[in-house]
Each structure stands twice: as structure tokens, then as C-alpha cells.
Design an enzyme around this catalytic site. Sequence first.
Site, PDB file in Angstrom:
ATOM      1  N   ASP A   1       0.856  -1.186   0.000  1.00 30.35           N
ATOM      2  CA  ASP A   1       0.000   0.000   0.000  1.00 30.35           C
ATOM      3  C   ASP A   1       0.899   1.247   0.000  1.00 30.35           C
ATOM      4  O   ASP A   1       1.875   1.313   0.754  1.00 30.35           O
ATOM      5  CB  ASP A   1      -0.863  -0.055   1.273  1.00 30.35           C
TER       6      ASP A   1
ATOM      7  N   HIS B   1      -7.852  10.231   4.454  1.00 34.96           N
ATOM      8  CA  HIS B   1      -7.109   9.269   5.273  1.00 34.96           C
ATOM      9  C   HIS B   1      -7.324   9.632   6.739  1.00 34.96           C
ATOM     10  O   HIS B   1      -7.326  10.800   7.105  1.00 34.96           O
ATOM     11  CB  HIS B   1      -5.616   9.334   4.941  1.00 34.96           C
TER      12      HIS B   1
ATOM     13  N   THR C   1      -7.861   2.985   9.925  1.00 36.85           N
ATOM     14  CA  THR C   1      -8.002   3.831  11.122  1.00 36.85           C
ATOM     15  C   THR C   1      -9.002   3.256  12.123  1.00 36.85           C
ATOM     16  O   THR C   1      -8.743   3.252  13.334  1.00 36.85           O
ATOM     17  CB  THR C   1      -8.421   5.255  10.712  1.00 36.85           C
TER      18      THR C   1
HETATM   19 ZN   LIG Z   1      -4.346   5.186   1.424  1.00 36.31          ZN
END
Ligand SMILES: [Zn+2]
Length: 391
Positions: free
Chosen positions: A82, A181, A234
Site C-alpha cells: 500500500d 485518510h 483507522t
Molecule cells: Zn491510502
Amino acid sequence: MPLVNIRDMLNHAYQNGYAIGAFDLVSLDFLEAIISAAEAGSAPVILSLAESHFEYYNFELAMAASEVAARRATVPVAIHLDHGASFESAVHAINLGCNGVMVDASQEDFDGNVSVTQRIVKMAHACGVPVEGELGYVAGVEGEDAEKHPGEVVYTSVEEAQAYLQQTGVDFLAVSIGTVHGRMKGEPALDFERLQEINERLRIPLVIHGGTGLSDEQFRKLIANGVSKINYYTALADTAGARMRSNAVADTRCGYTGIVRGIQDAMREEIARCMKVWGSAGKADAVLDAAEAWRPVQHVIIYNTNGKDDNEVAAMINEGKQVLSEIPGVRRVISGTAVQSGAKYQFTWLIEFVHEKVIDSYRDNPVHVDFADRLFRPVAGDRISIDYLEI
Ligand SMILES: [Zn+2]
């Protein structure tokens, strides 16, 4: 061996109207929670390792654990890099066993993004590895590691997305349509019209980064408009953190194992919830049928050195071990000498490729060509070379 080609996996999701979770892991607790939730829900799953998290764990060790977990899983699994930051990162990840890579050049201008992505796509495809690109910019607002995605959100342009796909040949595209994000601030507003247009023009699996905080209804609309991979981190980090805080409060004398107790269960519950909402729960068997099993190839050479002196042979072997292992798609390079004296062939190379495609790209790779012409072939006149696909 349910390690499968991520392209087949995501195409299945795209064609059948659901999305597969790509869960970033930062410890064995995450890895075990992700795999066990996928197995309990019969869901295909992507183990995601983000380069921005490499300060928290050793990438090589995490890859070894991820690969073992994937190979013994009962559901189809892919292992994805990622936010790969460079060409070198992508090569390194592929050689360690990632069978999908994301290029993150989204902070560059359009031409810069295209040229970085093109180079990585060419290399990765020659290894059989699919590539995710990103166009537009998904910024971080707040929450763990949000600061690693600085700046403002830039929405993906429909025109540019089409040009980007044509020029780079990426297999999947991460789009920016209003997610962030980390944690959302307030009610997230997503630009579904933009997403719909991108999907109609591109017709490839789309990816959403910043899945935390979206409602079930928003997820359903994303998936209805081509989103087939959802990056999710998250909420898992927050769930684990909350459990650790409550453990620490409940027993102020507890040590490490007391503090982390139960975090796998807490994460597993959240992952299972996502898999149901996204529709990947129950799809494991269908994906196993549809997807190519990800199988390495052993490039085996046995040879004799025709009476060359030992120093010359040792120098050749040492250089080979070093230079060949850096060629894209090479997992490991092993050099051996026969245990039995008088063996028909005294020496061997066992070179593991990540995928069958590497047979061609390795043969033509200039580093390999140079090594073979200059050092190996003059020494090893008498040799047999065969490629074996794992069965
Ligand atoms: Zn990302």
C-alpha cells in the site's frame, strides 16, 4: 494454497457488485484478526502493508508472517503493498512476496504521476503482478498517521483518469471523491456523480482509500459505482487502541499481554461487520474458483565447471547470489554443491520466481544477461536448466 491473483479477485468483485477489504496490518494481532475474520465470514481478503507504516514493524518479517498466514488460510488472500513510494519499493515488495502493488505518485503533477506509474507498471506486469495507481489526492485530516498524507484533497478528474489509464495501463485506480485518510471531520460528503462518470469511462475496479467513518449507505453507493477494493485501517487502530486503554484502566498494574488482551476480538468484530456491509462475506468459494492460484516457479540449473579453478567458481557464485537476487520477480537465489561425491552434476542454482511470467523477463533482464554471458556460461559449459511451476 489460497494465495491468489489479486487482479482476478478484484475483477470478480467488480463484476459481481461487491467490494473486498484491504486491511492494513501493523502487528501480528492485526494479521491474525484479519485472517480469522475472513475465514469466519468466508470472505476473500487483502493483506495490505503500507510503506508509511514501515517505521512500526520490519517489512521483511511482516511479509514472512503474511505469506505463511495467506498460504494456510481457507479463504483466498492477496498481499498488497500500500502506498509504495518508489520504483525500488515496488521491486523490493514484489521480491518479498507482495502480489499486488500500489504506486503512490499522486502528489506529483499529472505527467510526473504518469511517468512514475508507467515505469512501475512495466516492471510489475513483467512479473505478473497487477498495479493500483492513484489519481487525485486523498489527504489526511486527523487520526493515526493522518499527517503522513499532508495537504488538501484534490478530486480525481474524469478526463485525466481516462488519459491516466490509457497511458499507464494500471489494473485498478484509487480515486479521490471526498474520503480522507484517518478520521472524517463531520459528515463526509462524497461526489457520487464524479465516481459514476469515472466508472462509466474506465470500467476497471476502483479503490477507495479512507473508508473509516462512512455509513453503510455510502458504502453501498460506492460499490454500486465500481468500487471493488476498500482500504481500511483507522477504525481498526482506534478499536484496538480503545480496548488497550480500557484494559490499562481496569488493571493499572497489567503488563504487555494484559494491555493487548482482547484486541484481536475487537478488531475481528469490526472487520466482520465491514465484510457483511461490503458484500464480500460468503464470496470465498466463488473467488477461489475464478482466481488464478498464485504459484512460484523454481528455475533450476545443475552444472559442472569443467575443471575451472576454485577461486574463479567462487567469485562467479558470489556475484551471482548478489546481482540475481535484485532482479524484479526473484524471490530467492540459492547456490549449492552436491552432497554426494561423484554426483553427475556438482553444482546447482535454485532461483525462485514469484510467477511464471518472470521466466521471460528474467531471461531478458540486462543484469542477468551480463552475468550469464560474462561469468556463468564460460564457467559452466555442461549444464541442464528447467523451470518448475509449484503444484
Ligand atoms: Zn491510502
